[in-house]
Design a protein around this motif. Structure first.
Motif, mmCIF file in Angstrom:
data_model
loop_
_atom_site.group_PDB
_atom_site.id
_atom_site.type_symbol
_atom_site.label_atom_id
_atom_site.label_comp_id
_atom_site.label_asym_id
_atom_site.label_seq_id
_atom_site.Cartn_x
_atom_site.Cartn_y
_atom_site.Cartn_z
ATOM 1 N N MET A 106 1.132 -1.329 0.151
ATOM 2 C CA MET A 106 -0.165 -0.613 0.087
ATOM 3 C C MET A 106 0.676 1.094 0.068
ATOM 4 S SD MET A 106 -2.717 -0.506 2.092
ATOM 5 C CE MET A 106 -3.446 1.106 2.247
ATOM 6 N N PRO A 107 0.610 1.902 -0.762
ATOM 7 C CA PRO A 107 1.035 3.623 -0.477
ATOM 8 C C PRO A 107 0.986 4.406 0.472
ATOM 9 C CG PRO A 107 -0.917 3.781 -2.470
ATOM 10 C CD PRO A 107 -0.662 2.042 -1.842
ATOM 11 N N VAL A 108 2.048 4.763 0.377
ATOM 12 C CA VAL A 108 1.931 6.456 1.859
ATOM 13 C C VAL A 108 2.991 7.626 1.248
ATOM 14 C CG1 VAL A 108 3.255 6.311 3.832
ATOM 15 C CG2 VAL A 108 2.069 4.306 4.092
ATOM 16 N N SER A 109 1.536 7.822 1.519
ATOM 17 C CA SER A 109 2.315 9.939 1.792
ATOM 18 C C SER A 109 2.943 10.580 2.524
ATOM 19 C CB SER A 109 1.350 10.059 0.570
ATOM 20 O OG SER A 109 2.026 9.886 -0.670
ATOM 21 N N SER A 158 -4.601 17.652 2.625
ATOM 22 C CA SER A 158 -5.788 16.486 3.271
ATOM 23 C C SER A 158 -5.224 15.464 2.541
ATOM 24 C CB SER A 158 -6.789 16.854 2.740
ATOM 25 O OG SER A 158 -6.979 16.767 0.647
ATOM 26 N N GLN A 159 -4.185 14.786 1.511
ATOM 27 C CA GLN A 159 -3.224 13.751 0.984
ATOM 28 C C GLN A 159 -2.699 13.163 1.231
ATOM 29 O OE1 GLN A 159 -2.092 14.399 -3.293
ATOM 30 N NE2 GLN A 159 -0.834 14.122 -2.770
ATOM 31 N N TYR A 160 -1.821 13.352 2.772
ATOM 32 C CA TYR A 160 -0.626 13.256 3.570
ATOM 33 C C TYR A 160 -0.690 12.112 4.102
ATOM 34 C CZ TYR A 160 1.375 16.501 -0.063
ATOM 35 O OH TYR A 160 1.235 17.443 -0.601
ATOM 36 N N ASP A 161 -0.225 11.095 4.329
ATOM 37 C CA ASP A 161 -0.509 10.232 5.321
ATOM 38 C C ASP A 161 0.056 10.565 6.681
ATOM 39 O OD1 ASP A 161 -2.236 8.523 4.102
ATOM 40 O OD2 ASP A 161 -0.905 7.704 2.819
ATOM 41 N N LEU A 162 1.150 11.550 6.863
ATOM 42 C CA LEU A 162 2.126 11.813 7.594
ATOM 43 C C LEU A 162 3.246 13.038 7.419
ATOM 44 C CD1 LEU A 162 4.298 9.148 9.904
ATOM 45 C CD2 LEU A 162 5.720 11.053 8.520
ATOM 46 N N PHE A 163 3.061 13.639 8.083
ATOM 47 C CA PHE A 163 4.221 15.090 7.616
ATOM 48 C C PHE A 163 5.389 15.051 9.240
ATOM 49 C CE2 PHE A 163 -0.158 15.612 7.115
ATOM 50 C CZ PHE A 163 -0.340 16.712 6.490
ATOM 51 N N ILE A 164 6.442 16.280 7.853
ATOM 52 C CA ILE A 164 7.639 15.781 9.059
ATOM 53 C C ILE A 164 8.161 17.261 8.782
ATOM 54 C CG2 ILE A 164 10.383 15.280 8.775
ATOM 55 C CD1 ILE A 164 9.850 12.685 7.331
ATOM 56 N N ILE A 165 7.718 18.175 9.395
ATOM 57 C CA ILE A 165 7.863 19.625 9.993
ATOM 58 C C ILE A 165 9.407 20.092 10.067
ATOM 59 C CG2 ILE A 165 7.762 22.000 10.901
ATOM 60 C CD1 ILE A 165 5.097 20.195 11.876
ATOM 61 N N ILE A 166 9.882 20.830 8.832
ATOM 62 C CA ILE A 166 11.647 20.725 9.247
ATOM 63 C C ILE A 166 11.888 22.302 10.637
ATOM 64 C CG2 ILE A 166 14.185 21.323 7.878
ATOM 65 C CD1 ILE A 166 12.197 18.057 7.932
ATOM 66 N N ALA A 167 13.213 22.597 10.715
ATOM 67 C CA ALA A 167 13.283 23.391 11.298
ATOM 68 C C ALA A 167 15.019 23.937 11.679
ATOM 69 C CB ALA A 167 12.778 24.096 12.568
ATOM 70 N N SER A 168 15.106 25.111 11.760
ATOM 71 C CA SER A 168 16.301 25.293 11.835
ATOM 72 C C SER A 168 16.656 26.274 12.186
ATOM 73 C CB SER A 168 17.499 25.137 11.162
ATOM 74 O OG SER A 168 17.493 25.583 9.780
#
Length: 372
Positions: A33-36, A112-122
């Motif tokens: 199954m694809p994961v975005s 709404s289409q994504y399954d998980l998010f990675i918030i990048i910071a520096s």
């Protein structure tokens, strides 16, 4: 999805154990199954570099995401990696690059289409990062915070490495808490060396979450299919009850005997004691874990749990139906109506229990699959 027709067939035949068996077979295809996964944040924080590091690619590699000092990514880009099969990593433009408001950014980037998010910071964990976190949390989606330029922090600060790590963690936590956002998994990494700091931990956490996303997606699909079948069965039986044909379908001798009707309904939906015992054994659970959540185990339990009529009230209805049957025309109509309403409450109670049992079965099976 493979196996859905088999699940539908098994459920329509009231074979909960067969449903579990088909779910086991279906689980074998879950890994495909694809994961975005969306990588987002502010431009210049190293989002594209992070994607390359996660994919174990050098910036000069042909398949790498393009990088620059600032605002390199102007439109969404999608990337794959054999390290994470059937996963699409979406490199999103920074918030201020494409939109003037958070709402516009969320819509334009199709959050709404994504399954998980990675918030990048520096350098800093800004209000934009907090707004993103709050919006994603509001969507009920899982997200990480990844601090990407730890090597620069170590080389430019007079503080010890331990103190730098502590300060970054506390700053992220404090900013999120001020806006009422639950603290997410946070990883402090260097994009230049994906083998150091929190990168190995990040990879492991990501693999686990990808597996959970796939499993729970399957769980949701299966539950929805079965729930629709249950609802259709209730509607069909109610029509037969209204016409008196349900006795032939379920083999009920006396429709006024709620105990017999209850047993027939539970058997029809595959949640009778024998079936629950078989299912519990197949998953390695005690049968009590299932029987204890059934509200309609027997006629007395059903009456006690009824929010509409008490036990005494239901007994009154039972005898009222018998008494009214002696009154010509009106008595028969009233008795028929009261019996129909009682059968409907009983049937809906069993259907509700069936959905509860189904949800637990799917959750237990997925948890078991994750352990192994």
């Amino acid at each position: 999805m493979e196996g859905m027709e088999d699940i539908e067939k098994a459920w329509k035949e009231g074979k909960l154990l067969e449903v579990v068996s088909v779910v086991r077979k279906t689980a074998e295809t879950v890994s495909r199954m694809p994961v975005s996964i969306a990588v987002t944040g502010e431009s210049g924080n190293g989002m594209s570099s992070f994607i390359n590091a996660l994919r174990r690619l050098q910036h000069e590699d042909e398949a790498s995401a393009p990088i620059g000092v600032v605002k390199t990514t102007q439109t969404r880009g999608s990337y794959s990696s054999f390290h994470f099969p059937n996963v699409v990593l979406w490199d999103l433009p920074g918030m201020e690059t494409t939109a003037q408001s958070l709402e516009n950014y969320l819509n334009e980037m199709q959050f709404s289409q994504y399954d998980l998010f990675i918030i990048i910071a520096s350098e800093q964990f800004s209000m934009n990062h907090v707004k993103l976190a709050k919006a994603i949390e509001g969507m009920g989606k899982r997200f990480y915070v990844v601090w990407t330029k730890l090597d620069r922090d170590f080389s430019t600060s007079a503080l010890s490495n331990e103190k730098i790590l502590q300060n970054i963690q506390e700053n992220i936590k404090e900013n999120l808490q001020n806006e009422g956002v639950k603290e997410p998994p946070t990883f402090l990494v260097s994009n230049f060396d994906p083998s150091l700091h929190d990168f190995p931990k990040l990879r492991n956490t990501l693999r686990i979450d990808i597996s959970k996303i796939r499993c729970h997606s399957v769980q949701k699909i299966i539950f929805t299919i079965c729930e629709n079948i249950i609802n259709e069965s209730v509607t069909s039986l109610l029509k037969k009850i209204d016409t008196g044909g349900f006795q032939d379908v379920l083999g009920i001798q006396d429709p006024n005997n709620l105990g017999d009707c209850l047993k027939s309904y539970r058997l029809f939906f595959g949640v009778d004691d024998k079936s629950l015992k078989q299912v519990a054994q197949s998953i390695g659970k005690s049968v009590e874990e299932y029987t204890n959540i059934v509200k309609s185990q027997d006629a007395q339990t059903y009456h006690q749990e009824s929010s509409t009529l008490s036990w005494i009230g239901n007994i009154t209805v039972f005898y009222l139906c018998i008494g009214l049957s002696y009154i010509p025309y009106y008595g028969n109509s009233a008795a028929k109506y009261l019996n129909y309403m009682e059968q409907r409450r009983l049937l809906e109670s069993v259907a509700k229990d069936t959905k509860t049992i189904l949800r637990k079965v799917l959750e237990d099976f997925i948890n078991l699959d994750e352990v192994h």
